[in-house]
Design an enzyme around this catalytic site. Sequence first.
Site, PDB file in Angstrom:
ATOM      1  N   THR A 175       5.761  86.042  99.849  1.00 13.42           N
ATOM      2  CA  THR A 175       6.349  86.351  98.541  1.00 13.42           C
ATOM      3  C   THR A 175       6.763  87.819  98.478  1.00 13.42           C
ATOM      4  O   THR A 175       7.846  88.162  97.997  1.00 13.42           O
ATOM      5  CB  THR A 175       5.339  86.050  97.408  1.00 13.42           C
ATOM      6  N   ALA A 194     -10.410  82.830 105.048  1.00 10.23           N
ATOM      7  CA  ALA A 194     -11.101  81.557 104.855  1.00 10.23           C
ATOM      8  C   ALA A 194     -10.994  80.775 106.154  1.00 10.23           C
ATOM      9  O   ALA A 194      -9.928  80.729 106.774  1.00 10.23           O
ATOM     10  CB  ALA A 194     -10.457  80.786 103.719  1.00 10.23           C
ATOM     11  N   ASP A 246      -3.255  77.943 107.838  1.00  7.97           N
ATOM     12  CA  ASP A 246      -4.721  77.780 107.789  1.00  7.97           C
ATOM     13  C   ASP A 246      -5.170  76.774 106.724  1.00  7.97           C
ATOM     14  O   ASP A 246      -6.100  75.994 106.945  1.00  7.97           O
ATOM     15  CB  ASP A 246      -5.415  79.120 107.488  1.00  7.97           C
ATOM     16  N   ARG A 292      21.116  76.222 103.401  1.00  2.98           N
ATOM     17  CA  ARG A 292      20.695  77.045 104.527  1.00  2.98           C
ATOM     18  C   ARG A 292      20.666  76.271 105.840  1.00  2.98           C
ATOM     19  O   ARG A 292      21.030  76.804 106.893  1.00  2.98           O
ATOM     20  CB  ARG A 292      19.289  77.584 104.261  1.00  2.98           C
TER      21      ARG A 292
HETATM   22  P1  ADP Z   1       3.131  81.340  98.698  1.00  5.76           P
HETATM   23  O1  ADP Z   1       4.586  81.681  98.599  1.00  5.76           O
HETATM   24  O2  ADP Z   1       2.877  79.901  98.794  1.00  5.76           O
HETATM   25  O3  ADP Z   1       2.315  82.064  97.673  1.00  5.76           O
HETATM   26  P2  ADP Z   1       2.642  83.431 100.606  1.00  5.76           P
HETATM   27  O4  ADP Z   1       3.047  83.467 102.018  1.00  5.76           O
HETATM   28  O5  ADP Z   1       3.359  84.332  99.667  1.00  5.76           O
HETATM   29  O6  ADP Z   1       2.692  81.926 100.126  1.00  5.76           O
HETATM   30  O7  ADP Z   1       1.096  83.790 100.477  1.00  5.76           O
HETATM   31  C1  ADP Z   1       0.099  83.161 101.237  1.00  5.76           C
HETATM   32  C2  ADP Z   1      -1.036  84.151 101.442  1.00  5.76           C
HETATM   33  O8  ADP Z   1      -2.173  83.491 101.995  1.00  5.76           O
HETATM   34  C3  ADP Z   1      -0.678  85.269 102.418  1.00  5.76           C
HETATM   35  O9  ADP Z   1      -0.952  86.514 101.831  1.00  5.76           O
HETATM   36  C4  ADP Z   1      -1.573  84.996 103.618  1.00  5.76           C
HETATM   37  O10 ADP Z   1      -1.940  86.159 104.326  1.00  5.76           O
HETATM   38  C5  ADP Z   1      -2.766  84.336 102.960  1.00  5.76           C
HETATM   39  N1  ADP Z   1      -3.600  83.521 103.875  1.00  5.76           N
HETATM   40  C6  ADP Z   1      -3.168  82.681 104.837  1.00  5.76           C
HETATM   41  N2  ADP Z   1      -4.209  82.115 105.465  1.00  5.76           N
HETATM   42  C7  ADP Z   1      -5.338  82.594 104.890  1.00  5.76           C
HETATM   43  C8  ADP Z   1      -6.730  82.410 105.099  1.00  5.76           C
HETATM   44  N3  ADP Z   1      -7.184  81.606 106.060  1.00  5.76           N
HETATM   45  N4  ADP Z   1      -7.602  83.064 104.315  1.00  5.76           N
HETATM   46  C9  ADP Z   1      -7.165  83.912 103.347  1.00  5.76           C
HETATM   47  N5  ADP Z   1      -5.850  84.146 103.109  1.00  5.76           N
HETATM   48  C10 ADP Z   1      -4.948  83.499 103.855  1.00  5.76           C
END
Ligand code: ADP
Length: 614
Positions: A202, A315, A381, A441
Site C-alpha cells: 500500500t 507471524a 505468509d 493491465r
Molecule cells: P494490503 O494491500 O492487503 O493491505 P500490503 O502489502 O499493503 O497488503 O500489506 C501487507 C503487510 O503485511 C505488509 O506490510 C507485510 O510486510 C506484512 N506481512 C506479511 N507477512 C507477514 C507476517 N508473516 N507477519 C507479519 N506481517 C506480515
Amino acid sequence: MKKLTGILLSSALALSLTACSGSGASETSAPAAETTTAAQTKAPESQAPETEAAGIPDGTYEGQGTGKGGTIKVELTIKDSQITDIKVLEHQETPGYADAMDKLRETMIATNQIDVDMVSGATLSSTGFLEAVNNAFEKTGAASDLLAAKAAAASEEKADHYDADVIVVGAGGAGLSAAITAAENGADVIVVEKMNNTGGNTLISGGEMAAPGNWLQEGEGIDDSTDQFYQDILAGGDNENDPELVRVLADNALEAAIWLRDDVNVQFEDYMLFFGGHSVKRSLVPLNASGVELIQKLQAKAESLGVEIHTNTAAVELVQTDGKVTAVKAQSDGQDITYNASKGVILATGGFGSNLEMRIANNPQMDEKILSTNSVGSTGDGITMAEALGAQTVDMQYIQTYPTCDPETGTLLYVGDVRLEGRAILVNLEGKRFVEELERRDVISMAVKEQTGGVSYLFWDEASMQASGVNASHKKEYDNLIERGILVKADTVEEAAAHFGIDAKELQATIDRYNQYCADGKDLEFNKRGELTAFTDGPYYIMKSTPAIHHTMGGLKINTNAQVLTTENEVIPGLYAAGEVTGDIHGTNRLGSDAIADITVFGRIAGFNAATAE
Ligand code: ADP
C-alpha cells in the site's frame, strides 16, 4: 520520500520498543558478547600499507552502487578502525527495499564488518548497498580485514506473550483499516508487522481509489453508479469473480473513501485518474499520488485510538482452540512470542508477488525472469498459515503484471501515469502503436510481451507533460530515469526516437495518424476511450518500460463478513482476512485503483466483525 521514510521508520521502531501490554517484559538487555573472531585474529599488521600500519585512516568516505531503484550513494565514517556511521546520502529504493538497506547498515555498524549477508527478497537493493559501502571503503586504501569484527549486541527482550481482543497480522492498508475499525468498536488491538516499517505494498502504491459517485465526478459531469462499477469489476475479471463479494465492494467503496477522507483525515487531490478497464473516470488520488499519505494517516489514526503496532515481528502460525482461532505465534529477532486474541485474528498479510517459489508453483510463467513491483514482505505468509488450518484458496494462478515498469529493476514507474490521463501513446521499437493505451493491465502486458525485446515505449509531448505534471509530482523518479537513459526528453521526435533506436519515420507517421483520430474524435485503430488530445510541439518524451509482477488476485476464500472459509465452505471461527491476501474478488485481473477500495472496504468489515464477535 527519503525523509518521509525516515519518519515512518523511526515512529514504527519507537512503537515496537514501547509496546508493552503483555506480561513478562524484561527490562534488562543482555550485554554485548565479547568474542574474538577469525577476522580479529586474521588481521596481520603487515597486510596494511606501510603508511597505515596503525590501521584504517580515520575519515569519511563516499561510495556508490546501483540498487533496485537506481544509484545508491553512501558516506562511511571510520574512527579508530571502527565503522562509526554509514549515511545513505541518496537512493531511490522504495520503502520495503530501503528497509533492507537499513538492516544491512545496522549489521555493519554492529559487527564492524562490510562483508555481511544480503537481506533475502531484496537482492538488488542489498547488492547496491553493499557495492556502495565497499566502494567507499576502497577509498580508505586499507584492507577490509583490518576491520576487527565484533559480535552484535543482543536486541532488547520482548514479552513472551501479549493479550488483546483482536490481533491483526500485517500493517498495510487492509490491516490498518481493520485495526482502526476494530478499535473504534471498542476492541483492544495489536497489529504485528514483520518488516521494520509499516505500509507493505500500500505504501509504495500510488494510493488511487476507485469510488463511484464520488465528490469530484459531479463537478466533471461524469455519470456513475455502484452498478456500473460492479459491472466493470466483473468484466475486468472475466466474470471469474465472486459476484457477492464484488457487490459488497462496489456498494461500499464510496463510503470507504468518505471514511478515509473524514475519519482518517486522508487528503485527496482535486483531480481523478482514468484507470484502464473502467468505463468512466472515477479514481480518487491521495496527496502526491502516493500511498504514503494513506499509510501515514491510517497509522496516526490507529495510534490515536491506542492500537499497538509491533514491527519487526513476523507471524508464523495460527493457534486453534476447540476449532476457534485464538492466537498467533510470532517471531521477533529470533524470539518466540504468542499473541492471544480473545475475539479474533485478522490476516492482512498482502499477496505473494515476492515469493518466487509460490509464484512458480501457481503459475509457471511467473518465474525469476519477470521482475516485480512488490514490497519484499509480500510472501503469502497469511495464505500458508491459514492453509495449515484447512482454509480454501482460490484463483491462485491469476498473477497480474503492471505494464509500464522499470526495464532494469521492475519498479512501477509513476511518470508513466501520463498515460492514465489519456495523454500518451504506447509504441514498439518499430514506431507503431499495438494496443489501446487504456486497456486492462493484463491485456497491455500480454501485448507488450509480443513486441520486440518485450518492451514498450511511451510517447508524449510537452503539453501533456504540463497537463499531467508527472515530472513535478514524481520528480525524484523523473530525474533518476533521465539520468539512467530510460526516459529521454528531446526537441524533435527524431532525436527522441534515435535515443532508443526506434524507427523515427514510422513513429512520426503513427503520431500524424493519431492526431487525425483526435481531430475526428475517434481512434479508428484501437478505439481509445476517454478524451483524445492531439500531440503538438516539442520537447517530446519517450519512456522505455516492461511489465513486472504487481498483484496476486488469488488468495484465501472469504465470505461477505470477511470470515475465512475452509475447503468445505465452512467458516473458520475467529479467523478473518482482508486485502490482497484474499481471492475471488478481482477474478482473473484486478482493475487499477480497485485494490485501495478493496482493502479499505474489507479491512473495515473484518475489523468490525472481529471486534463485535462473541
Ligand atoms: P494490503 O494491500 O492487503 O493491505 P500490503 O502489502 O499493503 O497488503 O500489506 C501487507 C503487510 O503485511 C505488509 O506490510 C507485510 O510486510 C506484512 N506481512 C506479511 N507477512 C507477514 C507476517 N508473516 N507477519 C507479519 N506481517 C506480515
